[in-house]
Design a protein around this motif. Structure first.
Motif, mmCIF file in Angstrom:
data_model
loop_
_atom_site.group_PDB
_atom_site.id
_atom_site.type_symbol
_atom_site.label_atom_id
_atom_site.label_comp_id
_atom_site.label_asym_id
_atom_site.label_seq_id
_atom_site.Cartn_x
_atom_site.Cartn_y
_atom_site.Cartn_z
ATOM 1 N N SER A 393 33.297 1.316 -33.381
ATOM 2 C CA SER A 393 33.396 1.571 -31.937
ATOM 3 C C SER A 393 32.510 2.750 -31.538
ATOM 4 C CB SER A 393 34.851 1.853 -31.548
ATOM 5 O OG SER A 393 35.684 0.762 -31.881
ATOM 6 N N LEU A 394 32.546 3.796 -32.358
ATOM 7 C CA LEU A 394 31.715 4.973 -32.096
ATOM 8 C C LEU A 394 30.231 4.614 -32.206
ATOM 9 C CD1 LEU A 394 32.222 7.937 -31.408
ATOM 10 C CD2 LEU A 394 32.121 8.458 -33.854
ATOM 11 N N ARG A 395 29.906 3.812 -33.203
ATOM 12 C CA ARG A 395 28.513 3.402 -33.407
ATOM 13 C C ARG A 395 28.002 2.577 -32.229
ATOM 14 N NH1 ARG A 395 27.802 -1.113 -37.614
ATOM 15 N NH2 ARG A 395 28.837 0.366 -39.001
ATOM 16 N N LEU A 396 28.826 1.634 -31.745
ATOM 17 C CA LEU A 396 28.387 0.790 -30.631
ATOM 18 C C LEU A 396 28.206 1.613 -29.359
ATOM 19 C CD1 LEU A 396 27.708 -2.123 -29.905
ATOM 20 C CD2 LEU A 396 30.084 -2.455 -29.226
ATOM 21 N N ALA A 397 29.081 2.599 -29.136
ATOM 22 C CA ALA A 397 28.940 3.470 -27.967
ATOM 23 C C ALA A 397 27.623 4.246 -28.033
ATOM 24 C CB ALA A 397 30.127 4.426 -27.894
ATOM 25 N N ILE A 398 27.278 4.724 -29.224
ATOM 26 C CA ILE A 398 26.010 5.456 -29.396
ATOM 27 C C ILE A 398 24.820 4.516 -29.189
ATOM 28 C CG2 ILE A 398 24.584 6.685 -31.079
ATOM 29 C CD1 ILE A 398 27.199 7.826 -32.247
ATOM 30 N N CYS A 399 24.938 3.261 -29.643
ATOM 31 C CA CYS A 399 23.886 2.263 -29.408
ATOM 32 C C CYS A 399 23.656 2.065 -27.916
ATOM 33 C CB CYS A 399 24.270 0.922 -30.039
ATOM 34 S SG CYS A 399 24.094 0.845 -31.818
ATOM 35 N N PHE A 400 24.748 2.000 -27.150
ATOM 36 C CA PHE A 400 24.621 1.841 -25.706
ATOM 37 C C PHE A 400 23.969 3.076 -25.079
ATOM 38 C CE2 PHE A 400 26.764 -2.022 -25.909
ATOM 39 C CZ PHE A 400 26.920 -2.582 -24.645
ATOM 40 N N LEU A 401 24.347 4.252 -25.558
ATOM 41 C CA LEU A 401 23.732 5.483 -25.053
ATOM 42 C C LEU A 401 22.224 5.464 -25.306
ATOM 43 C CD1 LEU A 401 23.736 8.378 -23.955
ATOM 44 C CD2 LEU A 401 24.385 9.161 -26.260
ATOM 45 N N PHE A 402 21.835 5.104 -26.518
ATOM 46 C CA PHE A 402 20.409 5.038 -26.857
ATOM 47 C C PHE A 402 19.714 3.971 -26.013
ATOM 48 C CE2 PHE A 402 16.773 3.609 -29.351
ATOM 49 C CZ PHE A 402 16.150 4.819 -29.616
ATOM 50 N N GLY A 403 20.423 2.849 -25.776
ATOM 51 C CA GLY A 403 19.858 1.781 -24.953
ATOM 52 C C GLY A 403 19.555 2.247 -23.541
ATOM 53 N N PHE A 404 20.472 3.013 -22.942
ATOM 54 C CA PHE A 404 20.242 3.550 -21.597
ATOM 55 C C PHE A 404 19.066 4.521 -21.589
ATOM 56 C CE2 PHE A 404 24.622 2.177 -20.508
ATOM 57 C CZ PHE A 404 24.346 1.561 -19.297
ATOM 58 N N LEU A 405 19.002 5.402 -22.583
ATOM 59 C CA LEU A 405 17.900 6.362 -22.660
ATOM 60 C C LEU A 405 16.563 5.641 -22.801
ATOM 61 C CD1 LEU A 405 19.484 9.028 -25.064
ATOM 62 C CD2 LEU A 405 19.156 9.207 -22.581
#
Length: 694
Positions: A393-405
């Motif tokens: 869950s933490l990894r997917l949230a970070i993936c989304f953060l990187f995706g937005f950036l």
């Protein structure tokens, strides 16, 4: 034979649950879109259509009560998600915060089991679609999504009420078909042209597949309060049929031979070929039985009257008269095993004639709720980095953060949400599954793009293009649970043709589809090294669990039949099969991980094969009619316990030798001799465990 098999497979597909569900779902999704576009309300068409499209993917085979619960949860979560996300879309940074929190929160729903995990995944996909559609009126669009969800599940629940056991019949059908494939694999053991090491690996894979089918039947049937009601004759009939399937599965696993020695011993004469042919005929009968069992009608099969089976059996029995004692012993055991399989097939196809009273007597001593696979429901214990669910869950949230950036650095595009959609679909907790999903999505997307471009080049009519997109949508639904690559191959041209017909700019759509799909796949792969979940690090624990489960199964099997607790016995057997399946899946997953070069897979396959053989012999003891507990030699049992418990510490002074591992019974069917074989195999297990470097 090949043409008939292909024809049967095609007919199974078009007459089966997958295609009929796909047809019903496609009509349910497309109908409101056509209706509201015709009425001049495109916003309603998109909202209701997307709502039905996405919520349909939460609708897995299940019983009435569970399906109603899934419907309620899905509708509520989808409406709330759509309303919240669509309300913040005008605020870019707030949208990013909301969606990143949603990525973590919805992934954590896996704590509450598979169904809520799927709802969470689909709710996250709802987030991505809402970002892509960017509705102008959040409340209206959310209401349309709500209507779409309700509309879909009303149709689905009506079908379930009209045919409550349809999914269960299909699960039993698939179980019989998988059992037939497993039996065909058994026949190859008597074919001298088939390498035995490859055959053993295939048998274990099929063993796992059949076991998964049994688990699905258990979850569909045993959680259905209506079916489990003792006064429900249809439910009790299906319960008895499921029990007979387990008996059949036991017979398929009960006897394990040294097939190399069998081939050598029966090398001269037609015995090997006759045995293989008879087993293939039984597999064919299982296939025929599977075709009819979905209707829950009694089926008059062919085994009892099949002339070819009867003739080959007579020929084999006549051949026995020319064999020596050792050869005759082998053939007798094979014939006995086939007789048991025939008996169970006869019982399955005639079990509708079993009286309700007898069915209640058969099931009265079994506590069926014990056999339902449970889920963990404590969120608190998963709020730690030790939890695989929390890590993912933490990894997917970070993936989304990187995706937005990343998107903020690129040229603005209305299709950038495909990056997040790809992340949700391909990012899985384990590296092996993520890697597999990436390859499937890339192959399907690229192939789908080519198909879409070819159609666009030759077809100019928007109506025809949209008709093609409906056909591809049907293909997506039909293969969604069967083959992910083909489902992506279908949905990609469906998306291209639909968006292109509605908005134009096919080239721009294709360009963005490729770019954002590739970016999502790349991010997902690299992210697996962030809070990784490696199956290779779980192998030791899986081996220990499998050996403990086998030991417990042995303890149950050597008890007197009259003294056995039926629930304890069946649970021990189930756990032994599940633990072996878990080990096999971990080995398969570890073989695709980056550190696979440092793992001794030969040792692992040796451990896997040995446990498989041990469980097979334990099952033969468990099923033995003449077994008595006093036949169990305490010294042999102690040696087995010692070898299976030690794990990685080999017994260098053990009295068992490698050449004893593959002995075949010489006519003595006693428990002592079977335990002797298990003891030899347990020494082999210890030797492999000592050599295995995790």
């Amino acid at each position: 034979m090949g043409k008939n098999s292909i024809g049967s497979t095609i007919s199974y597909f078009f007459l089966g649950e997958y295609f009929s569900d796909a047809l019903r779902t496609t009509i349910t999704v497309v109908l409101p879109i056509i209706l509201f576009f015709y009425l001049g309300n495109p916003e309603a068409a998109k909202g209701i259509g997307v709502g039905a499209l996405l919520i349909s993917l939460t609708d897995l085979p299940d019983n009435r009560l569970n399906k109603l619960k899934t419907a309620l949860w899905s509708i509520i979560v989808f409406f709330a998600t759509t309303l919240v996300v669509s309300s913040v879309l005008d605020h870019v940074y707030l949208t990013a915060v909301v969606v990143i929190i949603a990525a973590f929160s919805f992934s954590m729903l896996a704590v509450y089991g598979q169904k809520l995990s799927l709802i969470g995944t689909m709710a996250l996909i709802v987030c991505t679609f809402v970002m892509g559609l960017h509705p102008a009126r959040p409340l209206y669009f959310s209401s349309y999504m709500l209507v779409g969800g309700v509309w879909y599940y009303v149709i689905s629940l009506i079908q379930t009420l009209l045919r409550p056991y349809r999914s269960l019949h299909h699960a039993i059908f698939e179980c019989l078909m998988s059992s037939a494939v497993f039996l065909n694999a058994k026949a190859k053991n008597y074919d001298v042209d088939v390498p035995l090491d490859l055959q053993q690996k295939e048998a274990i894979k099929l063993h796992i597949k059949v076991n998964q089918k049994h688990e699905l039947i258990r979850n569909l049937l045993l959680t259905d309060k209506y079916a489990m009601n003792p006064d429900n004759p249809k439910g009790q009939l299906l319960l008895e049929r499921a029990r007979l399937l387990i008996d059949l599965y036991e017979q398929l696993n009960a006897v394990h031979y040294d097939y190399a020695l069998v081939r050598k011993t029966l090398a001269t004469g037609p015995s090997l070929k006759l045995i293989a042919t008879l087993i293939e005929l039984l597999a064919k009968e299982l296939e025929q039985l599977g075709r009819h069992v979905r209707s829950a009608k009694a089926y008059k099969g062919e085994v009892a009257t099949n002339m070819e089976y009867h003739q080959k059996r007579v020929m084999l029995l006549q051949e026995m008269e020319r064999l020596n004692e050792t050869q005759r012993s082998i053939v007798l055991k094979v014939v006995s095993n086939m007789n048991d399989i025939v008996r169970i097939i006869e019982m399955i196809r005639g079990n509708e004639r079993t009286t309700a009273k007898h069915l209640r007597e058969l099931s009265g001593s079994i506590s069926y709720p014990l056999f339902i696979t449970g889920d963990s429901f404590s969120i608190k214990e998963h709020l730690t980095l030790k939890s695989p669910i929390f890590r993912f869950s933490l990894r997917l949230a970070i993936c989304f953060l990187f995706g937005f950036l990343l998107i903020w650095q690129l040229e603005p595009s209305k299709y950038s949400y495909w990056l997040f959609l790809t992340l949700v679909i391909v990012a899985r907790p384990k590296f092996s599954i993520t890697w597999k999903r990436n390859l499937q999505r890339l192959k399907g997307s690229m192939g789908g793009v080519v198909i879409g471009l070819i159609i666009v080049y030759f077809v100019k009519s928007p109506v025809v293009l949209l008709s093609f997109s409906v056909v591809f949508l049907l293909g997506f639904y039909a293969f969604n649970r069967l083959n992910y690559t083909i489902s992506v191959l279908c949905i990609t041209p469906a998306v291209i043709l639909t968006l292109g017909s509605y908005q134009g700019h096919f080239d721009h759509i294709v360009h963005d589809r490729i770019i954002f799909t590739v970016l999502g796949c790349v991010i997902a792969i690299f992210a697996t090294y962030l809070f990784p979940i490696w199956d290779s690090r779980q192998l030791k624990a899986k081996i220990v669990n499998a050996s403990k489960a086998s030991l417990h199964y042995l303890e149950v099997a050597i008890q007197n039949r009259v003294e056995r607790d039926e629930n304890q016995s069946r649970m021990a057997r189930k756990n032994a099969n599940l633990s072996l399946s878990a080990l096999s899946e971990a080995i398969e997953s570890a073989s695709q991980e980056p550190m696979r070069k440092h793992i001794d897979f030969n040792g692992l396959y040796g451990i896997q094969s040995t446990i498989y053989q041990i469980n097979a012999i334990i099952t033969s003891i468990y099923l033995s009619v003449n077994h008595k507990s006093e036949q169990a030699d305490s010294l042999l049992v102690s040696q087995i316990v010692s070898n299976l418990s030690d794990g990685a510490a080999a017994q260098s002074n053990s009295e068992w030798h490698a050449d004893e591992v593959y002995l075949v019974d010489d006519g003595d069917h006693s428990t002592k001799q079977k335990l002797s074989h298990i003891a030899a195999l347990s020494f082999d297990f210890n030797r492999f465990s000592a050599g295995f470097k995790g």
